[in-house]
Design a protein around this motif. Structure first.
Motif, mmCIF file in Angstrom:
data_model
loop_
_atom_site.group_PDB
_atom_site.id
_atom_site.type_symbol
_atom_site.label_atom_id
_atom_site.label_comp_id
_atom_site.label_asym_id
_atom_site.label_seq_id
_atom_site.Cartn_x
_atom_site.Cartn_y
_atom_site.Cartn_z
ATOM 1 N N ILE A 1 0.853 -1.196 0.000
ATOM 2 C CA ILE A 1 0.000 0.000 0.000
ATOM 3 C C ILE A 1 0.888 1.245 0.000
ATOM 4 O O ILE A 1 1.820 1.352 0.790
ATOM 5 C CB ILE A 1 -0.934 0.005 1.224
ATOM 6 C CG1 ILE A 1 -1.920 -1.158 1.126
ATOM 7 C CG2 ILE A 1 -1.685 1.322 1.330
ATOM 8 C CD1 ILE A 1 -2.801 -1.307 2.334
ATOM 9 N N VAL A 2 0.591 2.178 -0.899
ATOM 10 C CA VAL A 2 1.344 3.426 -1.001
ATOM 11 C C VAL A 2 0.440 4.561 -0.542
ATOM 12 O O VAL A 2 -0.676 4.715 -1.046
ATOM 13 C CB VAL A 2 1.815 3.677 -2.446
ATOM 14 C CG1 VAL A 2 2.549 5.000 -2.551
ATOM 15 C CG2 VAL A 2 2.684 2.524 -2.926
ATOM 16 N N VAL B 1 -4.308 6.949 -1.625
ATOM 17 C CA VAL B 1 -3.905 5.581 -1.306
ATOM 18 C C VAL B 1 -3.928 4.783 -2.601
ATOM 19 O O VAL B 1 -4.924 4.774 -3.325
ATOM 20 C CB VAL B 1 -4.843 4.948 -0.260
ATOM 21 C CG1 VAL B 1 -4.422 3.527 0.053
ATOM 22 C CG2 VAL B 1 -4.878 5.780 1.006
ATOM 23 N N SER B 2 -2.814 4.106 -2.894
ATOM 24 C CA SER B 2 -2.699 3.281 -4.103
ATOM 25 C C SER B 2 -2.338 1.860 -3.700
ATOM 26 O O SER B 2 -1.572 1.647 -2.760
ATOM 27 C CB SER B 2 -1.631 3.832 -5.036
ATOM 28 O OG SER B 2 -1.927 5.155 -5.384
ATOM 29 N N TYR B 3 -2.876 0.902 -4.459
ATOM 30 C CA TYR B 3 -2.611 -0.507 -4.184
ATOM 31 C C TYR B 3 -2.450 -1.248 -5.511
ATOM 32 O O TYR B 3 -3.383 -1.304 -6.306
ATOM 33 C CB TYR B 3 -3.766 -1.112 -3.380
ATOM 34 C CG TYR B 3 -3.616 -2.577 -3.091
ATOM 35 C CD1 TYR B 3 -2.661 -3.031 -2.192
ATOM 36 C CD2 TYR B 3 -4.417 -3.516 -3.712
ATOM 37 C CE1 TYR B 3 -2.518 -4.372 -1.924
ATOM 38 C CE2 TYR B 3 -4.289 -4.863 -3.454
ATOM 39 C CZ TYR B 3 -3.340 -5.280 -2.551
ATOM 40 O OH TYR B 3 -3.193 -6.622 -2.293
ATOM 41 N N PRO B 4 -1.268 -1.814 -5.783
ATOM 42 C CA PRO B 4 -1.096 -2.611 -7.002
ATOM 43 C C PRO B 4 -1.680 -4.005 -6.804
ATOM 44 O O PRO B 4 -1.238 -4.759 -5.947
ATOM 45 C CB PRO B 4 0.424 -2.657 -7.191
ATOM 46 C CG PRO B 4 0.970 -2.456 -5.818
ATOM 47 C CD PRO B 4 -0.032 -1.636 -5.056
ATOM 48 N N MET B 5 -2.697 -4.315 -7.589
ATOM 49 C CA MET B 5 -3.414 -5.578 -7.417
ATOM 50 C C MET B 5 -3.052 -6.531 -8.549
ATOM 51 O O MET B 5 -3.214 -6.207 -9.727
ATOM 52 C CB MET B 5 -4.913 -5.307 -7.434
ATOM 53 C CG MET B 5 -5.741 -6.507 -7.188
ATOM 54 S SD MET B 5 -7.456 -6.046 -7.240
ATOM 55 C CE MET B 5 -8.141 -7.604 -7.688
ATOM 56 N N SER B 6 -2.558 -7.697 -8.195
ATOM 57 C CA SER B 6 -2.241 -8.699 -9.210
ATOM 58 C C SER B 6 -3.494 -9.526 -9.491
ATOM 59 O O SER B 6 -4.238 -9.892 -8.583
ATOM 60 C CB SER B 6 -1.102 -9.599 -8.741
ATOM 61 O OG SER B 6 -1.446 -10.203 -7.521
ATOM 62 N N LEU B 7 -3.710 -9.808 -10.765
ATOM 63 C CA LEU B 7 -4.895 -10.549 -11.180
ATOM 64 C C LEU B 7 -4.613 -12.042 -11.150
ATOM 65 O O LEU B 7 -3.477 -12.475 -11.310
ATOM 66 C CB LEU B 7 -5.311 -10.116 -12.586
ATOM 67 C CG LEU B 7 -5.585 -8.634 -12.766
ATOM 68 C CD1 LEU B 7 -5.896 -8.326 -14.227
ATOM 69 C CD2 LEU B 7 -6.729 -8.197 -11.888
ATOM 70 N N ILE B 8 -5.666 -12.835 -10.958
ATOM 71 C CA ILE B 8 -5.491 -14.287 -10.921
ATOM 72 C C ILE B 8 -5.793 -14.941 -12.262
ATOM 73 O O ILE B 8 -5.369 -16.045 -12.513
ATOM 74 C CB ILE B 8 -6.352 -14.936 -9.806
ATOM 75 C CG1 ILE B 8 -7.798 -14.477 -9.881
ATOM 76 C CG2 ILE B 8 -5.769 -14.704 -8.463
ATOM 77 C CD1 ILE B 8 -8.704 -15.137 -8.868
ATOM 78 N N LEU B 9 -6.514 -14.252 -13.136
ATOM 79 C CA LEU B 9 -6.802 -14.809 -14.455
ATOM 80 C C LEU B 9 -5.577 -14.690 -15.363
ATOM 81 O O LEU B 9 -4.963 -13.635 -15.428
ATOM 82 C CB LEU B 9 -7.963 -14.054 -15.109
ATOM 83 C CG LEU B 9 -9.354 -14.427 -14.664
ATOM 84 C CD1 LEU B 9 -10.373 -13.590 -15.415
ATOM 85 C CD2 LEU B 9 -9.639 -15.881 -14.898
ATOM 86 N N PRO B 10 -5.215 -15.736 -16.082
ATOM 87 C CA PRO B 10 -4.054 -15.624 -16.972
ATOM 88 C C PRO B 10 -4.346 -14.799 -18.224
ATOM 89 O O PRO B 10 -3.450 -14.211 -18.787
ATOM 90 C CB PRO B 10 -3.751 -17.080 -17.336
ATOM 91 C CG PRO B 10 -5.024 -17.805 -17.118
ATOM 92 C CD PRO B 10 -5.750 -17.085 -16.021
ATOM 93 N N LEU B 11 -5.594 -14.723 -18.671
ATOM 94 C CA LEU B 11 -5.905 -13.983 -19.886
ATOM 95 C C LEU B 11 -5.708 -12.481 -19.734
ATOM 96 O O LEU B 11 -5.018 -11.878 -20.540
ATOM 97 C CB LEU B 11 -7.338 -14.297 -20.345
ATOM 98 C CG LEU B 11 -7.786 -13.620 -21.631
ATOM 99 C CD1 LEU B 11 -6.969 -14.142 -22.801
ATOM 100 C CD2 LEU B 11 -9.260 -13.859 -21.862
#
Length: 132
Positions: A82-83, A102-112
């Motif tokens: 969290i930034v 507030v910024s949050y880099p969210m990684s996705l779980i879908l490969p597409l």
């Protein structure tokens, strides 16, 4: 002569073929909805955390206290990523606005989507309040 006509009218495998054609599309839509739900949850959490931080800053909190409040308000997210940005950083006076982003880099779980969208998706929100 009766054999080819009987073979053309046999429909025993039709449902399996239709399922095989439609199932990937249904799964893609279902997983897309799950991913959008995760992103919506992250956005609401980030927005709530920014609101908590701005409120603390409006009543006289320091930058360290604001960052700590944001971290504690965003318990559903990874606190290490969290930034928190606070403007103005120093010398805040009564009547002036304080903005907490507030910024949050969210990684996705879908490969597409990860092959289409490079890197994590940045979920960000800011709140502005007047200093009391």
């Amino acid at each position: 002569m009766k054999m080819p006509g009987r073979w053309l009218k046999n429909e025993k495998g039709q449902a399996i073929v239709e399922s095989a054609l439609v199932l990937p599309i249904i799964l893609l839509l279902l997983l897309g909805m799950v991913e959008m739900g995760r992103m919506g949850n992250a956005y609401l959490t980030v927005t709530n955390a920014a609101r908590h931080g701005a409120r603390l800053g409006a009543v006289g909190g320091t930058n360290a206290e604001i960052a700590e409040r944001v971290q504690s308000a965003a318990t559903a997210l990874d606190p290490a990523t969290i930034v928190v940005e606070i403007y103005p950083e120093h010398q805040r006076t009564t009547g002036q606005d304080i903005r907490v982003t507030v910024s949050y880099p969210m990684s996705l779980i879908l490969p597409l989507p990860t092959s289409i969208l490079e890197g994590p998706v940045l979920v960000s929100s800011d709140t502005t309040m007047r200093i009391e």
